[in-house]
Design a protein around this motif. Structure first.
Motif, short mmCIF file in Angstrom:
data_model
loop_
_atom_site.label_atom_id
_atom_site.label_comp_id
_atom_site.label_asym_id
_atom_site.label_seq_id
_atom_site.Cartn_x
_atom_site.Cartn_y
_atom_site.Cartn_z
N ARG A 1 45.69 32.32 -39.84
CA ARG A 1 46.94 31.58 -40.04
C ARG A 1 46.67 30.09 -39.90
O ARG A 1 45.91 29.66 -39.01
CB ARG A 1 47.98 31.98 -38.99
CG ARG A 1 48.42 33.42 -39.05
CD ARG A 1 49.16 33.84 -37.81
NE ARG A 1 50.39 33.07 -37.59
CZ ARG A 1 51.16 33.22 -36.50
NH1 ARG A 1 50.83 34.10 -35.56
NH2 ARG A 1 52.26 32.50 -36.37
N PRO A 2 47.27 29.26 -40.76
CA PRO A 2 47.11 27.81 -40.60
C PRO A 2 47.74 27.35 -39.28
O PRO A 2 48.88 27.69 -38.97
CB PRO A 2 47.87 27.23 -41.80
CG PRO A 2 48.01 28.36 -42.77
CD PRO A 2 48.09 29.60 -41.94
N CYS A 3 46.98 26.59 -38.52
CA CYS A 3 47.46 26.07 -37.23
C CYS A 3 47.18 24.57 -37.16
O CYS A 3 46.15 24.09 -37.66
CB CYS A 3 46.76 26.78 -36.07
SG CYS A 3 47.18 28.53 -35.88
N PHE B 1 40.39 22.86 -27.64
CA PHE B 1 41.37 22.62 -28.69
C PHE B 1 42.62 23.45 -28.40
O PHE B 1 42.52 24.62 -28.03
CB PHE B 1 40.82 23.00 -30.06
CG PHE B 1 39.65 22.18 -30.50
CD1 PHE B 1 39.82 21.07 -31.31
CD2 PHE B 1 38.36 22.51 -30.10
CE1 PHE B 1 38.75 20.30 -31.72
CE2 PHE B 1 37.26 21.75 -30.50
CZ PHE B 1 37.46 20.63 -31.31
N LEU B 2 43.79 22.84 -28.56
CA LEU B 2 45.06 23.55 -28.47
C LEU B 2 45.70 23.54 -29.85
O LEU B 2 45.80 22.48 -30.49
CB LEU B 2 46.00 22.89 -27.46
CG LEU B 2 45.63 23.08 -25.98
CD1 LEU B 2 44.61 22.04 -25.54
CD2 LEU B 2 46.87 23.00 -25.11
N VAL B 3 46.11 24.71 -30.34
CA VAL B 3 46.64 24.81 -31.69
C VAL B 3 47.96 25.59 -31.68
O VAL B 3 48.18 26.46 -30.85
CB VAL B 3 45.64 25.51 -32.65
CG1 VAL B 3 44.34 24.72 -32.72
CG2 VAL B 3 45.37 26.94 -32.24
N HIS C 1 34.67 16.34 -36.55
CA HIS C 1 35.62 16.09 -37.63
C HIS C 1 37.03 16.60 -37.38
O HIS C 1 37.90 16.39 -38.24
CB HIS C 1 35.10 16.70 -38.94
CG HIS C 1 33.77 16.18 -39.36
ND1 HIS C 1 33.56 14.88 -39.77
CD2 HIS C 1 32.55 16.78 -39.42
CE1 HIS C 1 32.29 14.71 -40.07
NE2 HIS C 1 31.65 15.84 -39.87
N VAL C 2 37.29 17.29 -36.28
CA VAL C 2 38.61 17.89 -36.07
C VAL C 2 39.27 17.26 -34.85
O VAL C 2 38.71 17.27 -33.75
CB VAL C 2 38.51 19.42 -35.90
CG1 VAL C 2 39.89 20.01 -35.60
CG2 VAL C 2 37.92 20.05 -37.15
N GLY C 3 40.47 16.72 -35.06
CA GLY C 3 41.21 16.09 -33.98
C GLY C 3 42.67 16.45 -34.04
O GLY C 3 43.11 17.28 -34.87
N ASP D 1 45.07 17.66 -37.19
CA ASP D 1 44.35 18.38 -38.25
C ASP D 1 44.75 19.85 -38.27
O ASP D 1 45.34 20.37 -37.31
CB ASP D 1 42.84 18.26 -38.04
CG ASP D 1 42.33 16.85 -38.30
OD1 ASP D 1 42.94 16.15 -39.12
OD2 ASP D 1 41.32 16.45 -37.67
N THR D 2 44.43 20.51 -39.38
CA THR D 2 44.78 21.92 -39.55
C THR D 2 43.52 22.78 -39.53
O THR D 2 42.50 22.44 -40.14
CB THR D 2 45.52 22.13 -40.89
OG1 THR D 2 46.73 21.36 -40.87
CG2 THR D 2 45.86 23.59 -41.10
N LEU D 3 43.62 23.90 -38.80
CA LEU D 3 42.55 24.89 -38.75
C LEU D 3 43.14 26.25 -39.11
O LEU D 3 44.31 26.52 -38.84
CB LEU D 3 41.94 24.97 -37.35
CG LEU D 3 41.10 23.80 -36.86
CD1 LEU D 3 40.78 23.99 -35.38
CD2 LEU D 3 39.81 23.70 -37.66
#
Length: 396
Positions: free
Chosen positions: A156-158, A173-175, A240-242, A245-247
């Motif tokens: 799922r996009p987070c 990371f918190l999503v 590259h992820v901050g 951003d979407t994961l």
């Protein structure tokens, strides 16, 4: 249950197949990826393929399953199957992949063993394969149903809503899901899959343990993996992820989870193996657990110890908990008897203790041996492995 005829054939040919498995599995993957390059690009861990650990894990699982069918024909090796099923579910493996794997695996077996693979031998090992495959398909179907997902549709996009620096090479990371749906249910000790798109267009997936459970987010922690090859996903996440951003993040899976109850519990970790243990400690503190808790951790030094402050704070919140920390290169003032490798022989371990281990294999083997010597039952010692499980058959 393996048929009597196939049992005898597998028993007779297991030494030959087992002896050649080191040749069979690399050839199998070569054949599989030649026909389906998308599997290596977007599903299988390219790092584990490059260092050979995935081949070792496949070889170990096949040999362990066949041996179990022969030695314990009335008992299915559910512990091994559950571990594989959870990993498969975290990747979104679909039943349609199993016939593809069977075709290329048996082509590799026939090519390596040649004339030794008679029709009878092929039929017997085909029976072994489908007993294992169908058991996994059934287990995975139940896992997908429980998670409310479908094969191939587990991510799922987070949005990244928080990023914390734990150490120089560990980030948390918190999503939150972008679709606004509730967070998926998770048990302490589980992991989530995270998919990223790399510069060459590959969409690689890795699993990271939940290192806590905030009320409104999923929290996982990532160590920047060094080595050859270096961890391409962990480096991408770090570099590259901050926030914002979407994961793509999967539902939580994993079979090594903290069981509820009042019995004593021991949590032993080394290095980044602390992440599932911190998740378990967070759950114990949040639920006001009054059970006896023993936390053991080993690390290189204080600066490398992720969640060092959290460990002390969480243990302090529990009414009957202690922590024991070893450093190989401690700062001045660290207790001399807590310098070097972890040694549980001086810790009083209560009867009925359930233990959870996570860390490098030598650490877990040493701790397991000490726990057995202290009277902890083998069935009460559980372990989590980051990456392919190369400890299959060693007990869990």
């Amino acid at each position: 249950m393996l048929s009597p005829q196939s049992t005898e054939t597998v028993r007779a040919t297991l030494p030959a197949v087992g002896g050649a498995i080191g040749e069979i599995t690399p050839l199998f993957y070569d054949k599989l990826f030649a026909e389906h390059p998308e599997l290596l690009r977007d599903l299988f861990n390219r790092g584990n393929q490059a260092n050979g650990s995935q081949q070792q894990a496949l070889a170990g699982s096949i040999a362990a399953f066949a041996t179990a069918l022969i030695e314990h024909p009335d008992v299915r090796p559910d512990a091994m199957l559950a571990r594989i099923a959870h990993k498969h579910a975290s990747l979104g493996i679909a039943p349609e992949l199993y016939p593809i794997v069977q075709r290329h695996l048996f082509a590799a077996i026939a090519e390596v063993l040649g004339d030794a693979v008679t029709a009878e031998v092929a039929a017997a090992w085909d029976e072994v394969y489908w007993l294992m495959a169908n058991a996994l398909i059934a287990l995975e179907a139940r896992l997908y149903e429980r998670a409310g997902t479908a094969p191939g549709d587990t991510l799922r996009p987070c949005r990244v809503v928080g990023r914390l620096r734990e150490t120089a090479d560990v980030a948390t990371f918190l999503v939150q899901p972008l679709d606004g749906r509730p967070l998926p249910a998770a048990r302490p000790g589980q992991y989530v899959s995270v998919q990223v798109e790399l510069p060459d267009g590959a969409r690689q997936i890795r699993q990271y343990s939940l290192s806590g459970r905030p009320d409104d987010a999923l929290q996982f922690s990532v160590k920047r993996q060094a080595g050859d090859p270096a961890g391409e996903v962990s480096h991408h996440l770090h570099d590259h992820v901050g926030i914002g951003d979407t994961l793509l993040v999967g539902a939580p899976f994993g079979d090594v989870t903290l069981e509820d109850g009042d019995s004593p519990v021991l949590l032993a970790s080394a290095g980044i193996g602390c992440t599932p243990m911190i998740g378990m400690l967070s759950h114990l503190a949040a639920t006001g657990a009054r059970r006896r808790v023993i936390a053991v951790h080993a690390d290189r030094d204080e600066s490398a110890h992720a969640f060092r402050t959290d460990l002390a704070q969480l243990v302090a919140k529990l009414p009957d908990a202690t922590s024991h920390v070893w450093y190989e290169h401690p700062e001045p003032g660290h207790p001399a008897d807590r310098t070097g490798h972890a040694d549980l022989t001086g810790i009083e371990i209560p009867a009925g203790t359930t233990a959870y281990l996570c860390g490098p294999l030598p650490f877990m083997r040493a701790v397991r041996a000490q726990l057995l010597a202290a009277g902890v039952a083998p069935a009460d010692i559980h372990y989590e492995v980051f990456g392919p499980d190369l400890w299959l058959g060693a007990g869990s």
